[in-house]
Design an enzyme around this catalytic site. Structure first.
Site, PDB file in Angstrom:
ATOM      1  CG  HIS A 137      22.797  16.174 -65.219  1.00  0.00           C
ATOM      2  ND1 HIS A 137      24.040  15.657 -65.439  1.00  0.00           N
ATOM      3  CD2 HIS A 137      22.932  17.104 -64.246  1.00  0.00           C
ATOM      4  CE1 HIS A 137      24.913  16.265 -64.654  1.00  0.00           C
ATOM      5  NE2 HIS A 137      24.263  17.142 -63.908  1.00  0.00           N
ATOM      6  CG  HIS A 146      13.097   0.629 -53.684  1.00  0.00           C
ATOM      7  ND1 HIS A 146      12.360  -0.014 -52.728  1.00  0.00           N
ATOM      8  CD2 HIS A 146      12.538   1.864 -53.790  1.00  0.00           C
ATOM      9  CE1 HIS A 146      11.412   0.796 -52.271  1.00  0.00           C
ATOM     10  NE2 HIS A 146      11.513   1.944 -52.905  1.00  0.00           N
TER      11      HIS A 146
HETATM   12  C1  LIG Z   1       7.348   3.749 -49.472  1.00  0.00           C
HETATM   13  C2  LIG Z   1       8.436   3.105 -48.638  1.00  0.00           C
HETATM   14  O1  LIG Z   1       8.277   2.870 -47.536  1.00  0.00           O
HETATM   15  S1  LIG Z   1       9.852   2.783 -49.489  1.00  0.00           S
HETATM   16  C3  LIG Z   1      10.972   2.230 -48.271  1.00  0.00           C
HETATM   17  C4  LIG Z   1      12.405   2.360 -48.701  1.00  0.00           C
HETATM   18  N1  LIG Z   1      13.224   1.729 -47.652  1.00  0.00           N
HETATM   19  C5  LIG Z   1      14.004   2.429 -46.799  1.00  0.00           C
HETATM   20  O2  LIG Z   1      14.175   3.638 -46.916  1.00  0.00           O
HETATM   21  C6  LIG Z   1      14.603   1.612 -45.691  1.00  0.00           C
HETATM   22  C7  LIG Z   1      16.124   1.629 -45.731  1.00  0.00           C
HETATM   23  N2  LIG Z   1      16.597   0.795 -44.618  1.00  0.00           N
HETATM   24  C8  LIG Z   1      17.333   1.260 -43.597  1.00  0.00           C
HETATM   25  O3  LIG Z   1      17.707   2.429 -43.524  1.00  0.00           O
HETATM   26  C9  LIG Z   1      17.697   0.235 -42.534  1.00  0.00           C
HETATM   27  O4  LIG Z   1      17.853   0.919 -41.315  1.00  0.00           O
HETATM   28  C10 LIG Z   1      18.986  -0.558 -42.904  1.00  0.00           C
HETATM   29  C11 LIG Z   1      18.637  -1.515 -44.070  1.00  0.00           C
HETATM   30  C12 LIG Z   1      20.106   0.334 -43.326  1.00  0.00           C
HETATM   31  C13 LIG Z   1      19.463  -1.357 -41.711  1.00  0.00           C
HETATM   32  O5  LIG Z   1      18.443  -2.182 -41.292  1.00  0.00           O
HETATM   33  P1  LIG Z   1      18.784  -3.511 -40.443  1.00  0.00           P
HETATM   34  O6  LIG Z   1      19.649  -4.402 -41.271  1.00  0.00           O
HETATM   35  O7  LIG Z   1      17.485  -4.046 -39.940  1.00  0.00           O
HETATM   36  O8  LIG Z   1      19.724  -3.004 -39.291  1.00  0.00           O
HETATM   37  P2  LIG Z   1      19.376  -2.524 -37.788  1.00  0.00           P
HETATM   38  O9  LIG Z   1      18.141  -1.700 -37.727  1.00  0.00           O
HETATM   39  O10 LIG Z   1      19.470  -3.741 -36.931  1.00  0.00           O
HETATM   40  O11 LIG Z   1      20.601  -1.578 -37.481  1.00  0.00           O
HETATM   41  C14 LIG Z   1      21.933  -2.052 -37.431  1.00  0.00           C
HETATM   42  C15 LIG Z   1      22.778  -0.903 -36.955  1.00  0.00           C
HETATM   43  O12 LIG Z   1      22.829   0.110 -37.979  1.00  0.00           O
HETATM   44  C16 LIG Z   1      22.315   1.345 -37.458  1.00  0.00           C
HETATM   45  N3  LIG Z   1      21.502   1.950 -38.510  1.00  0.00           N
HETATM   46  C17 LIG Z   1      20.429   1.428 -39.126  1.00  0.00           C
HETATM   47  N4  LIG Z   1      19.969   2.256 -40.082  1.00  0.00           N
HETATM   48  C18 LIG Z   1      20.784   3.330 -40.070  1.00  0.00           C
HETATM   49  C19 LIG Z   1      20.818   4.526 -40.825  1.00  0.00           C
HETATM   50  N5  LIG Z   1      19.927   4.766 -41.813  1.00  0.00           N
HETATM   51  N6  LIG Z   1      21.780   5.421 -40.569  1.00  0.00           N
HETATM   52  C20 LIG Z   1      22.700   5.194 -39.582  1.00  0.00           C
HETATM   53  N7  LIG Z   1      22.708   4.055 -38.835  1.00  0.00           N
HETATM   54  C21 LIG Z   1      21.766   3.138 -39.075  1.00  0.00           C
HETATM   55  C22 LIG Z   1      21.498   0.974 -36.235  1.00  0.00           C
HETATM   56  O13 LIG Z   1      21.414   2.034 -35.326  1.00  0.00           O
HETATM   57  C23 LIG Z   1      22.277  -0.187 -35.712  1.00  0.00           C
HETATM   58  O14 LIG Z   1      23.419   0.274 -35.052  1.00  0.00           O
HETATM   59  P3  LIG Z   1      23.906  -0.351 -33.632  1.00  0.00           P
HETATM   60  O15 LIG Z   1      24.175  -1.813 -33.928  1.00  0.00           O
HETATM   61  O16 LIG Z   1      25.121   0.444 -33.305  1.00  0.00           O
HETATM   62  O17 LIG Z   1      22.763  -0.159 -32.704  1.00  0.00           O
END
Ligand SMILES: CC(=O)SCCNC(=O)CCNC(=O)[C@H](O)C(C)(C)COP(=O)(O)OP(=O)(O)OC[C@H]1O[C@@H](n2cnc3c(N)ncnc32)[C@H](O)[C@@H]1OP(=O)(O)O
Length: 209
Positions: A137, A146
């Site tokens: 809500h 997104h």
């Molecule tokens: C239908 C569909 O598919 S819809 C899709 C919707 N999209 C999503 O859900 C994707 C969301 N994206 C993410 O979670 C990605 O991991 C992001 C955007 C947060 C980070 O991505 P990037 O910028 O490529 O960062 P990268 O993978 O290089 O990670 C950077 C650091 O953050 C950490 N990290 C990345 N994602 C996460 C997370 N979700 N939780 C905790 N730590 C994370 C990594 O381990 C890394 O740490 P380190 O430097 O200590 O090793």
């Protein structure tokens, strides 16, 4: 008669929208257009070429489009081009989505299967509510945001323009996620998130850049 519609974007989100349209009465997809057409056909629909195909489609009576691009800036730019040409961008909600009578969605919004839009929810133009996301809500989702698959936004959460809430992320009620912020997959957001921040983890903390 079903409204003829073109899908702009033949990537993963385009495939999700193609499947949505199989289930949605009232629209007849004519095909995809894409800057880099992947081939002549995808999931039973023609790939009609790049955006140079759009004037011909309009002339042939296709006046409706959906922007199937995950990137918010690319989605905004493509929507502007389509609207300048005269295409309408209706909201598309999968029939299995649950939408409260008081929930409102703006033009170009896409709501994928089994998402829930609760009482008084607002979803701004061109936003994506992905599969199984729950917006409780009074949630307000800004334009071009997104909400990823399975994300849970309890009562009163606000998501700013162009923000991404990753798959399976959860929030504390009434938190605000700033414009263009990115919430990583599986995060637990327990406090407000500044504009443009990237947060992840449980509880969510700033991610290393
Ligand atoms: C239908 C569909 O598919 S819809 C899709 C919707 N999209 C999503 O859900 C994707 C969301 N994206 C993410 O979670 C990605 O991991 C992001 C955007 C947060 C980070 O991505 P990037 O910028 O490529 O960062 P990268 O993978 O290089 O990670 C950077 C650091 O953050 C950490 N990290 C990345 N994602 C996460 C997370 N979700 N939780 C905790 N730590 C994370 C990594 O381990 C890394 O740490 P380190 O430097 O200590 O090793």
């Amino acid at each position: 008669m079903a409204e003829k519609l073109v899908i702009l974007g033949a990537g993963g989100h385009g495939r999700a929208i193609r499947e949505l349209l199989r289930e949605l009465p009232g629209f007849a997809p004519v095909g995809f257009v894409d800057a880099r057409p992947p081939g002549p056909e995808m999931l039973g629909l023609k790939v009609l070429g790049d955006e140079a195909a759009l004037p011909g489609l309009l002339a042939a009576g296709v006046r409706t489009a959906v922007v199937a691009l995950g990137d918010a800036a690319a989605r905004a730019a493509a929507a502007a081009r389509l609207q300048a040409m005269g295409f309408a961008l209706p909201a598309l909600l999968h029939p299995s989505a649950i939408r409260a009578a008081s929930a409102a969605v703006e033009e170009g919004v896409v709501v994928l299967p089994r998402a829930v839009l609760g009482a008084a929810v607002r979803v701004g133009r061109l936003a994506i509510v992905n599969t199984g996301a729950i917006l409780e809500h009074d949630v307000a989702v800004g334009p071009l945001a997104h909400i990823g698959p399975g994300a849970v936004l309890p009562g009163g959460v606000r998501v700013g323009e162009g923000a991404l809430v990753g798959a399976g992320a959860c929030c504390r009620p009434y938190v605000t996620i700033g414009a263009r912020a990115v919430i990583g997959v599986g995060a637990a957001v327990v406090a407000d998130v500044p504009e443009g921040a990237a947060m992840g983890g449980v509880p969510a903390r700033p991610l290393p850049s």
